[in-house]
Design an enzyme around this catalytic site. Structure first.
Site, PDB file in Angstrom:
ATOM      1  CB  SER A 138       6.651  32.969  -5.753  1.00 55.94           C
ATOM      2  OG  SER A 138       7.444  32.894  -4.621  1.00 55.94           O
ATOM      3  CG  HIS A 194      10.531  31.159  -5.574  1.00 48.06           C
ATOM      4  ND1 HIS A 194      10.003  32.307  -5.972  1.00 48.06           N
ATOM      5  CD2 HIS A 194      11.348  30.972  -6.439  1.00 48.06           C
ATOM      6  CE1 HIS A 194      10.818  32.984  -6.894  1.00 48.06           C
ATOM      7  NE2 HIS A 194      11.606  31.770  -7.057  1.00 48.06           N
ATOM      8  CG  ASP A 248      12.467  35.481  -9.298  1.00 48.49           C
ATOM      9  OD1 ASP A 248      12.958  36.151 -10.455  1.00 48.49           O
ATOM     10  OD2 ASP A 248      12.629  34.377  -9.068  1.00 48.49           O
TER      11      ASP A 248
END
Lengths: 277, 192
Positions: B13, B40, B133
């Site tokens: 991310s 992400h 996550d």
């Protein structure tokens, strides 16, 4: 051959129970996403396993609409992928304008965001008064929500940005009323929309469509079911009628995919071939 | 730990773009597994991301396509706005179901589906990121006998994600970013 895990067996038994007891066939839904949705239902209903949910589903009819709503999980936004709506506005609607009556089928209408996007597009093209939108879904709960046309106000900003990026001519606020935390779609946009229950798995052709929108629905289907629905779309479309799918959908593995020609391959806008392949 | 794997799944991310560059530049040109990544970035344009990554990668980088099977030695990036899953038939599937932990694509969704599809024959990698996550997904991978690799939190640009993964799932290997590619090469029996 290794033994299947308990949860895999439970998922198959759930699918079987839903079909035998309630007549809903999810047998050709791709398992990875189906499993996530069923597990989400298990959690939301406070059960410990899919097996427990199945046992209750067999005897508790009141659970069925909850399960159906949970398995449809409609997530969308108005004018999602603005480039698609711009392309529809610029290239597809001018061609549809030659028909005295325009029939559009929105297959899998979720909560109606795309239905009303479409209605706005037609209104601004001056075509809405001779258009009929059939908005269908297999979930009655989704249809009821779509019919209401009420969305959270916090979504309005995103919808407005999308609308403008799609080439909207006014302000999106002209088409809804804001009240407290909600926006309500103007009644006049609903005047030529017919909402109906239709299940792509088992229901057939019901109209002669000039344009079908079915975005991000077939991604949940196995290859055979995807092919079956593409055949249904082909048979529902007039010659050279248009089909609009989600921008990441792949119809290369479906035989019926050959009955469509890409108008815009990147945006997944297709046209029915004159002759079947 | 089983060395035999069919797939590498990877999640990153905040700071992930740089981390991916470093990792991909270290993979052997004959790396034998497909690698599927959720990153992400907040960027809509995954094709641009793929182009950028391809510059530092010895292996081809592309957006993962619906219904296509991942091929050995190819890098796949999840499309923006969709969850990427591995189906039980071993092919990629997409979903627009609700965000998981504010994320779509979600690392957990990819990891969990891949753990099921590969029946544990996979390697999961969690790198830099500012959320949690990937922790649950890595737990599933390890429970099924797959290999879990986590970037050392003190080495990560954002430590929250690798820390969360270590806390919930633990790891078979926890090491600095610079060494992850070498480990993957060794686990797959190739040297650069």
């Amino acid at each position: 051959m290794s033994r299947p895990e308990v949860e895999e067996v439970e998922l198959e038994l759930f699918v079987r129970a839903l079909k035998l007891r309630h007549g809903y066939d999810f047998g050709e839904y791709a398992r990875a996403s189906l499993r996530r949705r069923v597990n989400a239902l298990v959690q939301a209903q406070g059960h410990g396993s899919i097996g427990e949910l199945t046992a209750r589903l067999l005897r508790d009819d009141a659970l069925l609409p909850v399960v159906i709503a949970g398995l449809s999980v409609p997530v969308s936004e108005m004018f999602r992928d603005p480039a698609v709506f711009r392309r529809l506005r610029d290239e597809v609607l001018p061609l549809l304008a030659s028909y005295p009556q325009i029939n559009i089928w929105q297959a899998g209408c979720a909560f109606g965001q795309e239905v009303y996007s479409l209605a706005i597009l037609l209104e601004e093209a001056g075509l809405y008064d001779r258009s009929q939108i059939y908005a269908t879904d297999f979930s009655d709960a989704a249809i009821a929500r779509a019919q209401e046309g009420i969305f959270p106000a916090r979504e309005a900003r995103l919808y407005s940005e999308n609308y403008l990026a799609a080439g909207g001519q006014h302000s999106l606020a002209d088409y809804y009323h804001a009240r407290y935390e909600l926006i309500t779609i103007d009644e006049r946009l609903k005047r030529n929309v017919t909402f109906a229950n239709h299940n792509l798995v088992c229901d057939g052709v019901f109209c002669e469509a000039h344009l079908i929108l079915c975005r991000n629905v077939l991604i949940y289907f196995t290859d055979p079911l995807q092919n079956h629905v593409l055949e249904l779309f082909r048979d529902s479309l007039v010659r050279s009628g248009f089909l609009c799918l989600g921008t990441r959908e792949n119809i290369a593995f479906a035989r019926a995919g050959r009955d469509f020609r890409a108008v815009d391959a990147r945006l997944r806008i297709f046209q029915r071939e004159q002759q079947r392949a | 730990m089983r060395a035999a794997a069919d797939l590498v799944v990877l999640g990153c991310s905040a700071g992930g773009l740089r981390a991916l560059h470093v990792l991909l530049s270290g993979l052997a040109a004959n790396f034998p597994l497909p690698l599927a990544a959720v990153c992400h970035t907040g960027s809509e344009d995954v094709s641009l991301l793929c182009e950028l990554l391809a510059r530092s990668s010895t292996l081809p980088v592309q957006e993962a396509s619906e219904r296509c099977a991942p091929k050995p030695g190819q890098i796949y990036i999840a499309p923006s706005g969709y969850h990427l899953l591995l189906g039980v038939d071993g092919r990629f599937a997409l979903s627009v179901d609700a965000r998981v932990g504010y994320a779509r694509p979600s690392i957990d969704v990819l990891f969990q589906s891949a753990a099921e599809a590969c029946r544990g024959r996979l390697i999961g990698v969690v790198m830099t990121g500012a959320n949690s996550d990937g922790a649950e997904g890595l737990q599933q991978i390890r429970r099924r006998g797959g290999v879990g690799i986590v970037q050392r939190p003190d080495d990560a640009e954002a430590s929250a994600m690798p820390s969360a993964a270590l806390e919930l799932a633990g790891a078979d290997h926890c090491l600095p970013l610079e060494q992850i590619a070498g480990l993957l090469n060794r686990l797959c029996g190739v040297v650069r």
